[in-house]
Design a protein around this motif. Structure first.
Motif, PDB file in Angstrom:
ATOM      1  N   THR A  14      -4.054  -4.674  14.239  1.00  0.00           N
ATOM      2  CA  THR A  14      -4.092  -4.146  12.870  1.00  0.00           C
ATOM      3  C   THR A  14      -2.729  -3.629  12.450  1.00  0.00           C
ATOM      4  O   THR A  14      -2.248  -3.918  11.344  1.00  0.00           O
ATOM      5  CB  THR A  14      -5.132  -3.010  12.774  1.00  0.00           C
ATOM      6  OG1 THR A  14      -6.440  -3.555  12.994  1.00  0.00           O
ATOM      7  CG2 THR A  14      -5.091  -2.333  11.407  1.00  0.00           C
ATOM      8  N   LEU A  15      -2.069  -2.890  13.336  1.00  0.00           N
ATOM      9  CA  LEU A  15      -0.769  -2.303  12.992  1.00  0.00           C
ATOM     10  C   LEU A  15       0.335  -3.349  12.914  1.00  0.00           C
ATOM     11  O   LEU A  15       1.232  -3.240  12.076  1.00  0.00           O
ATOM     12  CB  LEU A  15      -0.425  -1.211  14.002  1.00  0.00           C
ATOM     13  CG  LEU A  15      -1.306   0.035  13.872  1.00  0.00           C
ATOM     14  CD1 LEU A  15      -1.172   0.927  15.097  1.00  0.00           C
ATOM     15  CD2 LEU A  15      -0.955   0.811  12.609  1.00  0.00           C
ATOM     16  N   ASN A  16       0.292  -4.369  13.751  1.00  0.00           N
ATOM     17  CA  ASN A  16       1.284  -5.441  13.642  1.00  0.00           C
ATOM     18  C   ASN A  16       1.156  -6.167  12.310  1.00  0.00           C
ATOM     19  O   ASN A  16       2.168  -6.500  11.677  1.00  0.00           O
ATOM     20  CB  ASN A  16       1.126  -6.444  14.798  1.00  0.00           C
ATOM     21  CG  ASN A  16       1.771  -5.966  16.082  1.00  0.00           C
ATOM     22  OD1 ASN A  16       2.795  -5.296  16.072  1.00  0.00           O
ATOM     23  ND2 ASN A  16       1.173  -6.314  17.205  1.00  0.00           N
ATOM     24  N   ILE A  17      -0.086  -6.399  11.874  1.00  0.00           N
ATOM     25  CA  ILE A  17      -0.304  -7.040  10.580  1.00  0.00           C
ATOM     26  C   ILE A  17       0.188  -6.149   9.446  1.00  0.00           C
ATOM     27  O   ILE A  17       0.880  -6.598   8.525  1.00  0.00           O
ATOM     28  CB  ILE A  17      -1.789  -7.397  10.392  1.00  0.00           C
ATOM     29  CG1 ILE A  17      -2.196  -8.531  11.355  1.00  0.00           C
ATOM     30  CG2 ILE A  17      -2.079  -7.808   8.941  1.00  0.00           C
ATOM     31  CD1 ILE A  17      -3.683  -8.830  11.358  1.00  0.00           C
ATOM     32  N   ILE A  18      -0.183  -4.867   9.486  1.00  0.00           N
ATOM     33  CA  ILE A  18       0.240  -3.936   8.440  1.00  0.00           C
ATOM     34  C   ILE A  18       1.761  -3.828   8.397  1.00  0.00           C
ATOM     35  O   ILE A  18       2.374  -3.830   7.315  1.00  0.00           O
ATOM     36  CB  ILE A  18      -0.408  -2.562   8.657  1.00  0.00           C
ATOM     37  CG1 ILE A  18      -1.910  -2.625   8.318  1.00  0.00           C
ATOM     38  CG2 ILE A  18       0.264  -1.487   7.797  1.00  0.00           C
ATOM     39  CD1 ILE A  18      -2.677  -1.351   8.612  1.00  0.00           C
ATOM     40  N   LEU A  19       2.397  -3.727   9.563  1.00  0.00           N
ATOM     41  CA  LEU A  19       3.857  -3.665   9.608  1.00  0.00           C
ATOM     42  C   LEU A  19       4.472  -4.902   8.984  1.00  0.00           C
ATOM     43  O   LEU A  19       5.367  -4.810   8.130  1.00  0.00           O
ATOM     44  CB  LEU A  19       4.338  -3.519  11.049  1.00  0.00           C
ATOM     45  CG  LEU A  19       4.439  -2.120  11.627  1.00  0.00           C
ATOM     46  CD1 LEU A  19       4.809  -2.187  13.112  1.00  0.00           C
ATOM     47  CD2 LEU A  19       5.464  -1.275  10.876  1.00  0.00           C
ATOM     48  N   ALA A  20       4.021  -6.078   9.394  1.00  0.00           N
ATOM     49  CA  ALA A  20       4.603  -7.320   8.893  1.00  0.00           C
ATOM     50  C   ALA A  20       4.424  -7.453   7.383  1.00  0.00           C
ATOM     51  O   ALA A  20       5.382  -7.741   6.652  1.00  0.00           O
ATOM     52  CB  ALA A  20       3.964  -8.516   9.602  1.00  0.00           C
ATOM     53  N   THR A  21       3.206  -7.221   6.916  1.00  0.00           N
ATOM     54  CA  THR A  21       2.913  -7.399   5.492  1.00  0.00           C
ATOM     55  C   THR A  21       3.700  -6.424   4.628  1.00  0.00           C
ATOM     56  O   THR A  21       4.255  -6.801   3.582  1.00  0.00           O
ATOM     57  CB  THR A  21       1.406  -7.232   5.235  1.00  0.00           C
ATOM     58  OG1 THR A  21       0.685  -8.161   6.051  1.00  0.00           O
ATOM     59  CG2 THR A  21       1.062  -7.487   3.776  1.00  0.00           C
ATOM     60  N   ASN A  22       3.767  -5.177   5.055  1.00  0.00           N
ATOM     61  CA  ASN A  22       4.429  -4.174   4.224  1.00  0.00           C
ATOM     62  C   ASN A  22       5.946  -4.202   4.343  1.00  0.00           C
ATOM     63  O   ASN A  22       6.646  -3.933   3.364  1.00  0.00           O
ATOM     64  CB  ASN A  22       3.851  -2.798   4.553  1.00  0.00           C
ATOM     65  CG  ASN A  22       2.427  -2.652   4.042  1.00  0.00           C
ATOM     66  OD1 ASN A  22       2.199  -2.313   2.894  1.00  0.00           O
ATOM     67  ND2 ASN A  22       1.456  -2.948   4.892  1.00  0.00           N
ATOM     68  N   LEU A  23       6.479  -4.538   5.514  1.00  0.00           N
ATOM     69  CA  LEU A  23       7.928  -4.736   5.616  1.00  0.00           C
ATOM     70  C   LEU A  23       8.368  -5.880   4.708  1.00  0.00           C
ATOM     71  O   LEU A  23       9.419  -5.821   4.071  1.00  0.00           O
ATOM     72  CB  LEU A  23       8.326  -5.026   7.065  1.00  0.00           C
ATOM     73  CG  LEU A  23       8.314  -3.847   8.028  1.00  0.00           C
ATOM     74  CD1 LEU A  23       8.571  -4.307   9.460  1.00  0.00           C
ATOM     75  CD2 LEU A  23       9.354  -2.797   7.640  1.00  0.00           C
TER      76      LEU A  23
END
Length: 224
Positions: free
Chosen positions: A19-28
Motif C-alpha cells: 500500500t505504501l509503495n503504491i501511495i509513494l509512487a502515485t503521489n511522488l
C-alpha cells in the motif's frame, strides 16, 4: 538525472508495504512532479501489476498520466533498472512479504529502505531482527549500495501514543532510531488511496490524511 532506488519493505506480509509503495509512487509522480517507475517483484502474485490493470479498467477511456509499473524477477530486475536508471527520479521496488531469494537479491540494488510496522509484539520482534539483518549484511558492508534503513510506525493511533513512544525509546536505546514521521491508521489509505493512477487530493494532505510530512521525510532521506 540522479536516480534513487527505494523500497518500503518488511520481512512479513501484512505490514502495509505494498500500500505504501503504491501511495509513494502515485503521489511522488502526481503531486511532486517526480519521474517514477514502480517495479513489482512479488512473483507470482504480482499484486501491484494487477492493481494497475484494475485501475485502468475502472477509469476506462479517461485520459490520465501514469508512471510505468513493471513486473520483475531476480533475472529481469537488473535489466529493468538499467532501462530506467538515469531517466527517472525514483525506482520503487515492491518485494514479497518474506525474506526469500527475490528479496535478498533485489535488496542488493536498493539505496534506501523504509520498514513499516505497528504495535504488535511479534511484529516488533520481527522488524528488529530484519533491521539488524539488513545492517549486518547490507549496510555495514564496504561495497554496499544500501545507504539507509529507516523504521517508521504504520497504522499509528493517537489513542496509543504512550505505547508508541515507549517502543520508540526502546528501539532507540537498542541502536535502532526511527523516522520522525508516522503513517496514521486510516482505512481510506487501503480502500481508496491505494491507487496507481489517482493521488491523494491536495486538500487532504495536510489534514485528515497526514501523509505529506512523511513523504517529505522520505524525500529528505533519499537525497543522501
Amino acid at each position: 538525472m540522479e536516480t534513487k532506488i527505494i523500497s518500503c519493505t518488511g520481512e512479513k506480509g501484512g505490514c502495509g508495504k505494498t500500500t505504501l509503495n503504491i501511495i509513494l509512487a502515485t503521489n511522488l509522480f502526481h503531486l511532486y512532479g517526480k519521474k517514477v517507475v514502480l517495479m513489482d517483484m512479488d512473483n507470482p502474485q504480482y499484486s501491484v501489476y494487477k492493481k494497475r490493470k484494475r485501475d485502468l479498467a475502472q477509469i476506462g477511456k479517461m485520459e490520465t498520466d501514469a508512471f510505468p509499473v513493471e513486473r520483475a524477477t531476480i533475472h529481469t530486475l537488473e535489466p529493468l533498472i538499467k532501462k530506467y536508471y538515469g531517466i527517472v527520479d525514483f525506482i520503487i521496488i515492491d518485494f514479497p512479504g518474506n525474506l526469500n531469494e527475490e528479496m535478498v537479491r533485489g535488496l542488493l540494488y536498493v539505496e534506501h529502505i523504509f520498514i513499516p510496522f505497528f504495535l504488535d509484539e511479534l511484529e516488533i520482534d520481527s522488524t528488529a531482527v530484519f533491521y539488524k539483518t539488513l545492517r549486518k549484511n547490507f549496510l555495514d558492508n564496504d561495497n554496499r549500495v544500501l545507504r539507509s534503513v529507516n523504521l517508521f510506525f504504520n497504522r499509528y493511533e493517537l489513542v496509543k501514543v504512550n505505547k508508541f513512544n515507549a517502543v520508540r525509546k526502546t528501539l532507540a536505546r537498542a541502536g535502532m532510531p526511527m523516522m520522525r514521521q508516522v503513517v496514521m491508521e486510516r482505512t481510506i489509505y487501503r480502500e481508496k488511496y491505494r491507487n496507481t493512477l489517482v493521488p491523494i487530493p491536495l486538500s487532504k494532505e495536510n489534514g485528515e490524511q497526514g501523509l505529506k510530512r512523511f513523504m517529505e521525510e522520505v524525500l529528505e532521506i533519499s537525497k543522501n
